[in-house]
Enzyme design. Sequence first.
Site, PDB file in Angstrom:
ATOM      1  N   ALA A   1      56.954  77.206  38.890  1.00 42.49           N
ATOM      2  CA  ALA A   1      57.441  77.348  40.264  1.00 42.49           C
ATOM      3  C   ALA A   1      58.893  77.812  40.343  1.00 42.49           C
ATOM      4  O   ALA A   1      59.198  78.842  40.962  1.00 42.49           O
ATOM      5  CB  ALA A   1      57.264  76.026  41.001  1.00 42.49           C
ATOM      6  N   ALA A   2      59.809  77.063  39.747  1.00 41.77           N
ATOM      7  CA  ALA A   2      61.224  77.397  39.878  1.00 41.77           C
ATOM      8  C   ALA A   2      61.570  78.700  39.169  1.00 41.77           C
ATOM      9  O   ALA A   2      62.270  79.558  39.723  1.00 41.77           O
ATOM     10  CB  ALA A   2      62.085  76.259  39.333  1.00 41.77           C
TER      11      ALA A   2
ATOM     12  N   CYS B   1      49.987  69.976  41.298  1.00 40.52           N
ATOM     13  CA  CYS B   1      49.615  68.989  42.310  1.00 40.52           C
ATOM     14  C   CYS B   1      48.124  69.072  42.665  1.00 40.52           C
ATOM     15  O   CYS B   1      47.553  68.106  43.174  1.00 40.52           O
ATOM     16  CB  CYS B   1      50.444  69.191  43.569  1.00 40.52           C
ATOM     17  SG  CYS B   1      52.216  68.942  43.329  1.00 40.52           S
TER      18      CYS B   1
ATOM     19  N   VAL C   1      61.238  78.199  23.487  1.00 40.23           N
ATOM     20  CA  VAL C   1      62.668  78.258  23.196  1.00 40.23           C
ATOM     21  C   VAL C   1      63.087  76.925  22.590  1.00 40.23           C
ATOM     22  O   VAL C   1      62.837  75.862  23.165  1.00 40.23           O
ATOM     23  CB  VAL C   1      63.482  78.550  24.465  1.00 40.23           C
ATOM     24  CG1 VAL C   1      64.979  78.440  24.194  1.00 40.23           C
ATOM     25  CG2 VAL C   1      63.148  79.954  24.988  1.00 40.23           C
TER      26      VAL C   1
ATOM     27  N   ASN D   1      60.449  75.288  44.236  1.00 43.35           N
ATOM     28  CA  ASN D   1      60.341  76.617  44.848  1.00 43.35           C
ATOM     29  C   ASN D   1      61.578  76.976  45.662  1.00 43.35           C
ATOM     30  O   ASN D   1      62.071  78.111  45.598  1.00 43.35           O
ATOM     31  CB  ASN D   1      59.090  76.673  45.727  1.00 43.35           C
ATOM     32  CG  ASN D   1      57.828  76.926  44.929  1.00 43.35           C
ATOM     33  OD1 ASN D   1      57.583  78.032  44.472  1.00 43.35           O
ATOM     34  ND2 ASN D   1      57.032  75.882  44.728  1.00 43.35           N
TER      35      ASN D   1
ATOM     36  N   TYR E   1      51.022  65.806  72.759  1.00 43.06           N
ATOM     37  CA  TYR E   1      50.040  64.771  73.075  1.00 43.06           C
ATOM     38  C   TYR E   1      48.769  65.392  73.635  1.00 43.06           C
ATOM     39  O   TYR E   1      48.805  66.266  74.505  1.00 43.06           O
ATOM     40  CB  TYR E   1      50.576  63.774  74.105  1.00 43.06           C
ATOM     41  CG  TYR E   1      49.470  62.987  74.782  1.00 43.06           C
ATOM     42  CD1 TYR E   1      48.722  62.057  74.052  1.00 43.06           C
ATOM     43  CD2 TYR E   1      49.141  63.219  76.118  1.00 43.06           C
ATOM     44  CE1 TYR E   1      47.678  61.362  74.657  1.00 43.06           C
ATOM     45  CE2 TYR E   1      48.101  62.532  76.733  1.00 43.06           C
ATOM     46  CZ  TYR E   1      47.368  61.604  76.000  1.00 43.06           C
ATOM     47  OH  TYR E   1      46.334  60.932  76.584  1.00 43.06           O
TER      48      TYR E   1
END
Length: 453
Positions: free
Chosen positions: A10-11, A46, A83, A306, A431
């Site tokens: 994601a990041a 998730c 890495v 994100n 409502y």
Amino acid sequence: MKVVVVGADAAGMSAAHQALRTARRTGRELAITVLDKGTHTSYSACGIPYLMAGDVDSADDLVARSADAHRESGIDLRMSTEVVSADLAARTVTTSDGEAVEYDELVVATGAPAVVPEWALRSDGTTYDGVGAVKTLDDAAEWISRFEGAPEGAHVVVVGAGYVGVEVAEAALRQGFGVTVLTRTRGMSVLEEEMSERVNVGLVEAGVEMVLGAEVTGLELDGERVTGVHWDGGTRDADLVVVAIGVRPATGFLEGTGLELTEGGALRPDPHGRVADHVWAAGDCCEVRRRLDHEWVFRPLGTHANKHGRALGDSLAGGSLAFDGMTDTSITRFSYGDVHLEIARTGLSRAEAGAAGHDPVALVTEGSTASGYMPEAEPIALWVMADRTTRRLLGVQVVGGHGAGKRIDAAAAVLWAGGTVDDLAWMDLAYAPPFATAWEILQVAARRVAERL
């Protein structure tokens, strides 16, 4: 400018793509290389419990963008490339096969793998047969295989009763297994005790055996295969054991670089993602700043990853986007048989509010998610907390039936704006009888706290 991103979820991929978009606007030329030790990119971790439950047809449905799609966008994406070290002076990172990759700007987006305790591991570091975490798509594939191969009447023990533990308990029940949940404290301990108790009761009503205050000490094994779980004070037979006790930042490759890490191994980037000269970071390998008390906290969520990744990519390429923290908002559900619980929170806990110097006042209010004469109406309980002197809203928690959970967003909006409990009580919310009562129950709960103040 050579940009190396370590981490392709994601990041990292949000940062990479936003950097390319901003570079086109600012006229900069970027060459972006992304390195990831895994085999999957840009997927929804998730969503894995719902894949295990059978709600999602295929793991492919959880992939937002394939590796080939990233490459078609102009990113040099290298999967199965770990890495292992970084040299900030030389501006290189070194992979497990010995290759030194040069960069002008380094982005650390390595995420946070699941914590797997020693009692779950063989001497070679792999888990015993029938034991594992729920974090990656490879984990998901393994659990689907385990579920399919489990004997009739199999029993699943879930160690941990946070978000993942509750979601996996639901998945196991829906696949026809018996379920025991073991937790060192109480179920959904992120909630106040009077709210988490409602979750625990719901799980038990659905057929889950809840064992609170259970510190797991080891496994019972038949050769290499798990057959039971031991904890201080008890034992439970088990065909499968799910480990859901949290995650830890994947920052080991930064040891010796001089970068400051928290005790838990996390980085603390600024709102633009900067950690040091030519080093940036975002996602689950980082802590985030909570706006309400300005504390750094570890909250590994895709929402933060994100947003922070996007801000980082923009800033790296000459823009000015910033990730301005969070209000600690989260949500999940537990749904099996006649039990449906939506569980949500935002803001501070009672203890956090006290530590921040507030004089907190909190009340639990019970009501209905819709007008009582409508078939949609289901029970809902709301915990609302405000400061006695300033009347500032400090926290809201929700446990209830269908339609309960997303009410948390209205509370989060008030918290984001620094509003009071009166703002929440009197703001204009929608409502109609199928959706709410004439006095929306969230506002009734806020009004009761306002009156107490």
